[in-house]
Motif scaffolding. Structure first.
Motif, PDB file in Angstrom:
ATOM      1  N   ILE A 157      43.778  48.410  43.641  1.00  0.00           N
ATOM      2  CA  ILE A 157      45.063  48.298  44.331  1.00  0.00           C
ATOM      3  C   ILE A 157      44.904  47.567  45.658  1.00  0.00           C
ATOM      4  O   ILE A 157      45.706  46.695  46.010  1.00  0.00           O
ATOM      5  N   HIS A 158      43.868  47.882  46.386  1.00  0.00           N
ATOM      6  CA  HIS A 158      43.649  47.272  47.701  1.00  0.00           C
ATOM      7  C   HIS A 158      43.291  45.792  47.571  1.00  0.00           C
ATOM      8  O   HIS A 158      43.671  44.981  48.424  1.00  0.00           O
ATOM      9  N   GLN A 159      42.617  45.421  46.488  1.00  0.00           N
ATOM     10  CA  GLN A 159      42.329  44.010  46.257  1.00  0.00           C
ATOM     11  C   GLN A 159      43.611  43.235  45.955  1.00  0.00           C
ATOM     12  O   GLN A 159      43.787  42.095  46.427  1.00  0.00           O
ATOM     13  N   ALA A 160      44.506  43.857  45.184  1.00  0.00           N
ATOM     14  CA  ALA A 160      45.784  43.219  44.885  1.00  0.00           C
ATOM     15  C   ALA A 160      46.625  43.064  46.153  1.00  0.00           C
ATOM     16  O   ALA A 160      47.256  42.013  46.381  1.00  0.00           O
ATOM     17  N   GLU A 161      46.612  44.078  46.996  1.00  0.00           N
ATOM     18  CA  GLU A 161      47.352  43.990  48.252  1.00  0.00           C
ATOM     19  C   GLU A 161      46.797  42.885  49.138  1.00  0.00           C
ATOM     20  O   GLU A 161      47.564  42.157  49.800  1.00  0.00           O
ATOM     21  N   LEU A 162      45.487  42.720  49.142  1.00  0.00           N
ATOM     22  CA  LEU A 162      44.885  41.654  49.942  1.00  0.00           C
ATOM     23  C   LEU A 162      45.268  40.285  49.391  1.00  0.00           C
ATOM     24  O   LEU A 162      45.607  39.370  50.167  1.00  0.00           O
ATOM     25  N   ALA A 163      45.270  40.143  48.069  1.00  0.00           N
ATOM     26  CA  ALA A 163      45.636  38.850  47.462  1.00  0.00           C
ATOM     27  C   ALA A 163      47.089  38.512  47.782  1.00  0.00           C
ATOM     28  O   ALA A 163      47.427  37.359  48.091  1.00  0.00           O
ATOM     29  N   GLN A 164      47.957  39.522  47.730  1.00  0.00           N
ATOM     30  CA  GLN A 164      49.365  39.296  48.057  1.00  0.00           C
ATOM     31  C   GLN A 164      49.530  38.881  49.514  1.00  0.00           C
ATOM     32  O   GLN A 164      50.284  37.942  49.830  1.00  0.00           O
ATOM     33  N   ALA A 165      48.828  39.552  50.412  1.00  0.00           N
ATOM     34  CA  ALA A 165      48.934  39.220  51.827  1.00  0.00           C
ATOM     35  C   ALA A 165      48.379  37.830  52.112  1.00  0.00           C
ATOM     36  O   ALA A 165      48.940  37.084  52.934  1.00  0.00           O
ATOM     37  N   GLU A 166      47.315  37.440  51.435  1.00  0.00           N
ATOM     38  CA  GLU A 166      46.746  36.106  51.655  1.00  0.00           C
ATOM     39  C   GLU A 166      47.681  35.013  51.145  1.00  0.00           C
ATOM     40  O   GLU A 166      47.813  33.942  51.767  1.00  0.00           O
ATOM     41  N   ALA A 167      48.376  35.268  49.998  1.00  0.00           N
ATOM     42  CA  ALA A 167      49.329  34.283  49.480  1.00  0.00           C
ATOM     43  C   ALA A 167      50.496  34.094  50.441  1.00  0.00           C
ATOM     44  O   ALA A 167      50.937  32.959  50.713  1.00  0.00           O
TER      45      ALA A 167
END
Length: 364
Positions: free
Chosen positions: A113-123
């Motif tokens: 979940i935290h990896q997905a949140e990081l990917a979303q924030a980076e996009a």
């Protein structure tokens, strides 16, 4: 009749004289053998007759002033690892009771979940950076308002903060060892769901190891950092250990009127464990060139101390100053010199100036 009466009177007088003589002889015998005013030196041999005594020379040796105490071993550092976020345990990177290194990953939580949140924030950050760049270009040509430029810049900064937050949350899924130590018994297993603040595993530094003990406040002025400590434990009979005092509590315990002290000892083989009971000897002072005499040589008189020193075959009563007492030996601070001989047995028959004859004590 008168003659008979006179004979009886004479016989009565004779009996009275005999009884009186017996009483006087008995009183004389009692006075000679049981009189209470017999002088203290009544058994002192006549002048010119040497008194047989035992003697010992003044010995030069080291003596240690120490205080005994009871102590407990403590870890140099001890913590319990706890998660800052909730999550499911997916991996354990240590073995119970085994050493771990600083920075080693001990527990890994599910990070999907935290990896997905990081990917979303980076996009989102990528887009806001592009918008901010276009707004800055248009503002430079006068084709955009200052407000538009400020809004795109603020959006980019917010997205940068979101990325930093997502990365921080992701890093919390890996729990690292903060220092070299020994892992304790784990309280979790792979698959467990843990919450913030839940105990995971203890981590202790046991090399070096601490020794904590207390001494009476009477010794407060004598206790110093750097003093040597010797200790042994019932759990390890026949083994002795040494340490050095590194800290003294500035406060005295008001309940027990005692002073807390901590020492540090090497424990490279990890033989010593936190929580062990220890018998402690704290060295307060060490005198390497001390004059020592047997304790039985001292003749106390009030608060003063005397010995019979042998000079030219005679006993000379000498006042001395005493210091440390250890193992039936007394340190002499004044009154004697190295090489002097002092009487250790037979003092009750002596007086100042009495002739003496030294007898060799029987072998033990």
């Amino acid at each position: 009749m008168q003659q008979t009466t006179g004979s009886k009177a004479k016989e009565n007088r004779k009996v009275g004289f005999v009884l009186l003589a017996i009483v006087l002889c008995g009183a004389a015998a009692w006075w000679l053998f049981f009189r209470g005013d017999e002088p203290a030196n009544a058994h002192v041999p006549p002048a010119g007759v040497a008194v047989v005594v035992e003697a010992s020379p003044v010995r030069i040796d080291s003596i240690i002033d120490e205080v005994k105490a009871i102590g407990t071993l403590r870890s140099e550092d001890s913590i319990v690892l706890r998660p800052e976020i909730s999550g499911r345990v997916v991996a354990l990177g240590f073995k119970e009771g085994q050493p771990v290194r600083k920075g080693q990953v001990l527990v890994t939580l599910d990070a999907s979940i935290h990896q997905a949140e990081l990917a979303q924030a980076e996009a989102s950050l990528t887009l806001s950076r592009a918008n901010n760049a276009r707004a800055a270009e248009l503002l430079a040509r006068g084709a955009a308002s200052k407000r538009t430029g400020d809004e795109t810049l603020a959006k980019m900064q917010m997205d940068e903060a979101s990325v930093a937050l997502a990365r921080a949350r992701l890093s919390k899924t890996r729990i690292l060892a903060p220092f070299d130590g020994v892992a304790g018994l784990r309280k979790i297993a792979v698959g467990d769901y843990v919450s913030p603040g839940q105990d995971l595993v203890a981590l202790d530094v046991i090399d070096p190891i601490k020794l904590e003990f207390r001494v009476p406040e009477l010794y407060m002025a004598q206790v110093k950092v750097g003093q040597a400590v010797r200790f042994d434990m019932d759990a390890l009979p026949g083994r002795g250990f040494e340490g050095i005092v590194y800290a003294v509590d500035p406060q005295v315990d008001v309940d027990g009127r005692s002073l807390a002290i901590r020492a540090r000892a090497d424990n490279q083989d990890r033989l010593l464990r936190p929580g062990l009971f220890a018998r402690v000897s704290l060295t307060l002072a060490r005198h390497d060139e001390a004059m020592l005499i047997p304790e039985e040589a001292i003749v106390p008189q009030g608060t003063d101390h005397f010995v019979y020193r042998i000079l030219d075959g005679k006993a000379a009563m000498t006042q001395i100053g005493t210091g440390i007492r250890r193992d039936n030996m007394v340190e002499v601070l004044s009154g004697l010199t190295p090489g002097d001989k002092v009487v250790t047995a037979g003092q009750l028959k002596l007086h100042d100036g009495a002739a003496v004859s030294i007898r060799t004590p029987p072998a033990p």
